[in-house]
Design a protein around this motif. Sequence first.
Motif, mmCIF file in Angstrom:
data_model
loop_
_atom_site.group_PDB
_atom_site.id
_atom_site.type_symbol
_atom_site.label_atom_id
_atom_site.label_comp_id
_atom_site.label_asym_id
_atom_site.label_seq_id
_atom_site.Cartn_x
_atom_site.Cartn_y
_atom_site.Cartn_z
ATOM 1 N N LYS A 269 0.810 -1.217 0.000
ATOM 2 C CA LYS A 269 0.000 0.000 0.000
ATOM 3 C C LYS A 269 0.843 1.266 0.000
ATOM 4 N N TYR A 270 1.955 1.258 0.777
ATOM 5 C CA TYR A 270 2.698 2.517 0.901
ATOM 6 C C TYR A 270 4.122 2.472 0.355
ATOM 7 N N ARG A 271 4.656 1.274 0.090
ATOM 8 C CA ARG A 271 5.974 1.166 -0.552
ATOM 9 C C ARG A 271 5.964 -0.045 -1.479
ATOM 10 N N PRO A 272 5.099 -0.029 -2.513
ATOM 11 C CA PRO A 272 4.887 -1.218 -3.352
ATOM 12 C C PRO A 272 6.150 -1.743 -4.023
ATOM 13 N N GLY A 273 7.107 -0.861 -4.297
ATOM 14 C CA GLY A 273 8.309 -1.295 -4.993
ATOM 15 C C GLY A 273 9.179 -2.259 -4.204
ATOM 16 N N ILE A 274 9.054 -2.211 -2.873
ATOM 17 C CA ILE A 274 9.909 -3.089 -2.059
ATOM 18 C C ILE A 274 9.112 -4.216 -1.385
ATOM 19 N N ALA A 275 7.813 -4.279 -1.645
ATOM 20 C CA ALA A 275 6.980 -5.281 -0.965
ATOM 21 C C ALA A 275 7.445 -6.705 -1.262
ATOM 22 N N GLY A 276 7.640 -7.010 -2.541
ATOM 23 C CA GLY A 276 8.060 -8.360 -2.916
ATOM 24 C C GLY A 276 9.433 -8.718 -2.370
ATOM 25 N N PRO A 277 10.442 -7.879 -2.598
ATOM 26 C CA PRO A 277 11.768 -8.172 -2.035
ATOM 27 C C PRO A 277 11.753 -8.284 -0.511
ATOM 28 N N ALA A 278 10.937 -7.456 0.146
ATOM 29 C CA ALA A 278 10.861 -7.517 1.607
ATOM 30 C C ALA A 278 10.282 -8.843 2.074
ATOM 31 N N LEU A 279 9.281 -9.356 1.353
ATOM 32 C CA LEU A 279 8.696 -10.647 1.708
ATOM 33 C C LEU A 279 9.740 -11.756 1.571
ATOM 34 N N LEU A 280 10.477 -11.743 0.479
ATOM 35 C CA LEU A 280 11.523 -12.757 0.270
ATOM 36 C C LEU A 280 12.587 -12.652 1.352
ATOM 37 N N TYR A 281 12.994 -11.416 1.657
ATOM 38 C CA TYR A 281 14.014 -11.207 2.691
ATOM 39 C C TYR A 281 13.526 -11.718 4.044
ATOM 40 N N THR A 282 12.272 -11.424 4.384
ATOM 41 C CA THR A 282 11.735 -11.843 5.683
ATOM 42 C C THR A 282 11.701 -13.363 5.787
ATOM 43 N N LYS A 283 11.332 -14.027 4.716
ATOM 44 C CA LYS A 283 11.304 -15.497 4.740
ATOM 45 C C LYS A 283 12.712 -16.065 4.926
ATOM 46 N N MET A 284 13.685 -15.481 4.255
ATOM 47 C CA MET A 284 15.072 -15.945 4.399
ATOM 48 C C MET A 284 15.595 -15.657 5.803
ATOM 49 N N LEU A 285 15.250 -14.491 6.331
ATOM 50 C CA LEU A 285 15.687 -14.142 7.683
ATOM 51 C C LEU A 285 15.072 -15.096 8.698
ATOM 52 N N GLY A 286 13.824 -15.462 8.493
ATOM 53 C CA GLY A 286 13.182 -16.424 9.395
ATOM 54 C C GLY A 286 13.917 -17.751 9.433
ATOM 55 N N GLN A 287 14.357 -18.208 8.263
ATOM 56 C CA GLN A 287 15.103 -19.465 8.204
ATOM 57 C C GLN A 287 16.435 -19.340 8.929
ATOM 58 N N LEU A 288 17.083 -18.193 8.780
ATOM 59 C CA LEU A 288 18.347 -17.963 9.470
ATOM 60 C C LEU A 288 18.155 -17.964 10.983
ATOM 61 N N ILE A 289 17.126 -17.277 11.461
ATOM 62 C CA ILE A 289 16.887 -17.224 12.906
ATOM 63 C C ILE A 289 16.528 -18.600 13.438
ATOM 64 N N ASN A 290 15.789 -19.376 12.654
ATOM 65 C CA ASN A 290 15.484 -20.743 13.075
ATOM 66 C C ASN A 290 16.775 -21.519 13.334
ATOM 67 N N LEU A 291 17.749 -21.391 12.435
ATOM 68 C CA LEU A 291 19.029 -22.081 12.607
ATOM 69 C C LEU A 291 19.784 -21.539 13.796
#
Length: 297
Positions: A269-291
């Motif tokens: 809604k407010y920063r559409p250009g980074i929404a997709g990359p942010a989602l991918l980054y968050t998923k990768m960060l979640g995997q890192l924190i899990n480890l």
Amino acid sequence: METQSIASKTANNTITKIDKRSNISRQELINEYIEPAIPVVLTDATKDWKAMGKFSPEFFKKNYSHITKEIKGKTYSLPEYVDLMLKSTPENPAPYPFNFNIEHRAPELLADLKPEIIYAKSDRIKHPLLPKFMLNGTEVYEIFLGGNGGYFPFLHVDALFLHTQITQLYGSKDFILYPPEQTPFMYPREENAKISQVNVFDPNYEKYPLFKKATPLRVTVEQGETILFPTKWWHTTQIHEPCISLGRVHLNASNWNDFAKDNYLSLKKYRPGIAGPALLYTKMLGQLINLQEKAGV
């Protein structure tokens, strides 16, 4: 380990009472409440906080006169609001809530709120690789002031599907909670599915007939106590005396994916250009924190 009250359950495993626990270890907290996604009140988790006994109405009135808050179109200074909350009655309640972000408005107070309660194996909300912009729409640390007769204006689930911690620094507060499985009775708003259309204190059963099926859990959190409850629990509050609360949000493995998805929808809604990359980054960060958590880092 002491238990002040024992939660009971129905035959279908529905919680009917919220435990009050003291002298509970972090591992017991994780095993008995966090991983099963059950609310709990901790009676002594903040006994060593310098804020206890310090964060009074007089303290904020004297030291934070520069803080203001607009409520229902009118702006109040903190000293003005303290006077209102101290004389507040159910017939003439002080407007609610008067809330502010501690990190932005009074960061020096954070030192008085330690040791932190860690609602997981690690404090993911403070992970150094989690960008601050991903927490847009919420506050990590927030002070709430209110008076007798006040109540939170709507039944809701917290932003970004974050877990909730609220400590009573001064006075008590009543919490009214509904478990996630009762969401079909909540009539979520079309524009924001985390807010109910129902006024829980004066429900219109003709307009919202399914709300009759909703069964709340009620608990009074006393001064010095802390309530913890997982995301997707619908909740609101009611006040019967002057009170000051600290709200704190949490992230862990159980709400990480919901957080990532909701953050993505918000960014669209407010920063559409980074929404997709942010989602991918968050998923990768979640995997890192899990480890990291598995390795005990």
